[in-house]
Write an enzyme that holds these catalytic residues in place. Sequence first.
Site, PDB file in Angstrom:
ATOM      1  N   CYS A   1     -50.243 -32.350  53.894  1.00  0.00           N
ATOM      2  CA  CYS A   1     -50.963 -31.199  53.962  1.00  0.00           C
ATOM      3  C   CYS A   1     -49.945 -29.941  54.239  1.00  0.00           C
ATOM      4  CB  CYS A   1     -52.213 -31.285  54.860  1.00  0.00           C
ATOM      5  SG  CYS A   1     -51.785 -31.705  56.547  1.00  0.00           S
TER       6      CYS A   1
ATOM      7  N   GLU B   1     -46.059 -34.971  61.967  1.00  0.00           N
ATOM      8  CA  GLU B   1     -45.441 -33.637  61.757  1.00  0.00           C
ATOM      9  C   GLU B   1     -44.223 -33.313  63.050  1.00  0.00           C
ATOM     10  OE1 GLU B   1     -48.290 -30.376  62.337  1.00  0.00           O
ATOM     11  OE2 GLU B   1     -49.746 -31.743  63.516  1.00  0.00           O
TER      12      GLU B   1
ATOM     13  N   HIS C   1     -52.085  -5.741  54.667  1.00  0.00           N
ATOM     14  CA  HIS C   1     -53.372  -6.163  54.250  1.00  0.00           C
ATOM     15  C   HIS C   1     -53.678  -5.741  52.919  1.00  0.00           C
ATOM     16  CE1 HIS C   1     -54.943  -6.835  58.640  1.00  0.00           C
ATOM     17  NE2 HIS C   1     -55.039  -8.063  57.902  1.00  0.00           N
TER      18      HIS C   1
ATOM     19  N   ASP D   1     -44.230 -28.095  60.121  1.00  0.00           N
ATOM     20  CA  ASP D   1     -43.932 -28.368  61.619  1.00  0.00           C
ATOM     21  C   ASP D   1     -42.671 -29.359  61.418  1.00  0.00           C
ATOM     22  OD1 ASP D   1     -45.217 -26.698  63.581  1.00  0.00           O
ATOM     23  OD2 ASP D   1     -47.008 -27.636  63.231  1.00  0.00           O
TER      24      ASP D   1
HETATM   25  C1  PEP Z   1     -48.186 -28.541  59.265  1.00  0.00           C
HETATM   26  O1  PEP Z   1     -47.554 -28.278  60.011  1.00  0.00           O
HETATM   27  O2  PEP Z   1     -47.336 -28.883  58.272  1.00  0.00           O
HETATM   28  C2  PEP Z   1     -49.594 -28.319  59.030  1.00  0.00           C
HETATM   29  C3  PEP Z   1     -50.202 -28.471  57.904  1.00  0.00           C
HETATM   30  O3  PEP Z   1     -50.221 -27.662  60.285  1.00  0.00           O
HETATM   31  P1  PEP Z   1     -50.089 -26.309  60.650  1.00  0.00           P
HETATM   32  O4  PEP Z   1     -49.451 -25.576  59.701  1.00  0.00           O
HETATM   33  O5  PEP Z   1     -51.446 -25.680  60.753  1.00  0.00           O
HETATM   34  O6  PEP Z   1     -49.251 -26.312  61.993  1.00  0.00           O
HETATM   35 MG    MG Z   2     -48.581 -28.283  62.050  1.00  0.00          MG
END
Ligand code: PEP
Ligand code: MG
Length: 582
Positions: A499, A428, A186, A452
Site C-alpha cells: 500500500c 514497513e 493549494h 516507510d
Molecule cells: C507506508 O509507509 O508505505 C504507508 C503506506 O503508510 P504511510 O504513508 O501512511 O506512512
Molecule cells: Mg507508513
Amino acid sequence: MKGLGVSQGIGIGKAFVIKKRELNVEITHINDVDAEIKRLNTAINLSKDQINNIYLKTLKEIGEKEAQIFKSHEMMLEDEAFINEIKEKIKSEKVSAEYAIKEIANIYINMFDNIKDDYLRERADDVKDIIGRVLHNLLGVQTTDFSKMKENSIIVAKDLTPSDTAQLDRNKVLAMITEMGGKTSHAAIMARIMGIPTVVGIEGILDFVHNNDNIICDGKTGKVIINPNKKQLKYYIQKKLNEEKINNELKKQTGLPSITKDNYKVELFSNISTPKDVATVLENDAEGIGLFRSEFIFMNRDCQPTEDEQFEQYKEVLEKMNNKPVIIRTMDIGADKEVPYIDIPKEINPFLGYRAIRVCLVNVDVFRTQLRAILRASVFGNVKIMFPMISTMKELKDAKIVLEEAKQELKKEGILFDDNIEVGIMIEIPSAAITSDQLAKEVDFFSIGTNDLIQYTMAVDRMNSKLSHLYSQYHPALLRLINNVITNAHNAGIWVGMCGEAAGDFKLIPVFLGMGLDEFSMNAPSILRARYIIRNLKKKDMENIAEETLNLETALDVENYLSNLFAEEEDSHFNRRSKGSN
Ligand code: PEP
Ligand code: MG
C-alpha cells in the site's frame, strides 16, 4: 519555456493574461481610530461573505476537501488574536487599516516563507490570498474578473490564489501557467482535482506573452510554447489525441478482471483517508480498499472521536463499498501526524520514535475503543484490520491481545461482529521484513508500506528534500527486502499486498507482479492504467525481469533497466511491449 508540470495533460488555446494590479500600501496616519476600525470590520465582513460564496461554489463543483481551504481562510479572518493585533496597531500607531493589516500579515508571510517544508511554505500563499482580498475591499478595488474569459483560454498569471482557481469556469479554461507556485500549493492541488493541465514556476513569462497569443502547455513535461510553429502545433495536437485515445482505452478497462495474459489474477485496491474518498475509488473501479488511513479521523480536532463516531465512519465506508474488501489500518499517529489530545512529547527523531502501534500500546483505552468500533462495523461489509509500524513479534502479540479483549467485551455485551475478521500487519520496518517468516505465522496477511520501508532501509527521512536522491523505490536493497517478504508470506500460506506509493509505480508493477505480489493498493486514478498494464503482461516473463532487477547494483540501474524494457514513450505505456513476452 520550461517550468514545473504540476497537473498532467496538454492544453492548446489562446492566452488570457492576468496582470493583477499591485496594491501599493504606503504608511498613512489617521485621526479617527474608531472610524478606521469600523472600515476594517466592514472590509473583513465583506471578505468573509465573498469567501463563503467561493466556499459554496467549490463545495458544489469540486469537492469538500478543496472547499475546506476556504473555510480555513474564513477562520483566519475570525481569528481574534490576529484581528486584535491589527486593531492594536491601528490604535497604538494611528495608522490606516490597510497599512496595519499589511504589516501584521507580513510577519506571518515571512514566517511561512522561511519554513523549509514545501507544503508549509506554500501556506504563505494562503495568507497573501486572504490579505489581498481584504485590501482590495478596503480600497474598493475589484479583484480579478474572470467573467471576461472566453472559451479555449489558457490562463497566464504571476500567481494564482486558491480563490482564483476556484472561480474558474472549467469549460473555458484549457490550461494554466504561472510564474510562481509549487507542486503542493493549494492552487496546484485544485488544478489536479479539476483536471486542468498546469505548469508553474516559469519566471518572466508575463514579459513575453500577450492576450490571445497561441499557447501550448504540457502539464506533464512543464513545457510551454508561445505562438508555436506549424510543426510544433502538429506534434502537440497529435500528442493530445494520443492522450485522449489512451484515456478512452483506459475507460474500457472498467469492469474487467485484473488478470495477466497467462491467467494470473491480482487485486487492484485503493488507498483512502476519509469516507468521502470512496467516491473516486468506485469511479475508478478499484476492487477494494487496501489502506484506510484511519488516523485522519483522529486528526484536526481537539478531542478523541467517540466509539460511535468512529463506528459511523467505518460503517459508511463498508456500506458504500458493498462487500468489497476494506482494510482499516489502526491509528498511525505521531511523527508528521499530530493529534493534540494524545500526549506525544517532542522528540529529536520523531520518525524513529513514539508513533503508531507504539502509541496505541501505551494508550490502550484509545486503541481498544477503535478496535471495538471496527468490530462493530464488521457486520456491514468485508472489513480487515491492519496494525501499522510493527517492528517486533511482541508488539504484534500485544496488539492481538487488545483485539481479543475488545472481542470479549462485545461478546459480553451481546453485540454482533465478525469473529473471523482477518488481521494483518504493515511491513514497513526492516526488522519486520527480515523476520517476516515468523510474523507471517501470526497473521492473515501482510501489506508492504514502501513509503516507510524505504526511509528505514536507506536511513533517509522521507521528508528530507536534500536527500531525496537516496530515497528511491528502485533501490535493489528495497526490492530484495520486498522479494523476501513476498516469499516468506507465501511459504507461510498467507497473501501479501502493498500500500506504499511504489504499488502504483507503473514501471515497478511488472516487477512486483513477477515477485508474486497478490494485491496492489494505490491512488484511485492509477487503477485503470495499472489494470491495463497487468492485462498485457505474462506473469512468467515478469518473474525473470524481477530476478534481473535484484542483481543490479544501483537504483538508477534498476530504473534504466525498467525504462528500457517498458519503452518510456513519453505519453504512454500503450506502445510498450515487454521484450520477454510474445
Ligand atoms: C507506508 O509507509 O508505505 C504507508 C503506506 O503508510 P504511510 O504513508 O501512511 O506512512
Ligand atoms: Mg507508513
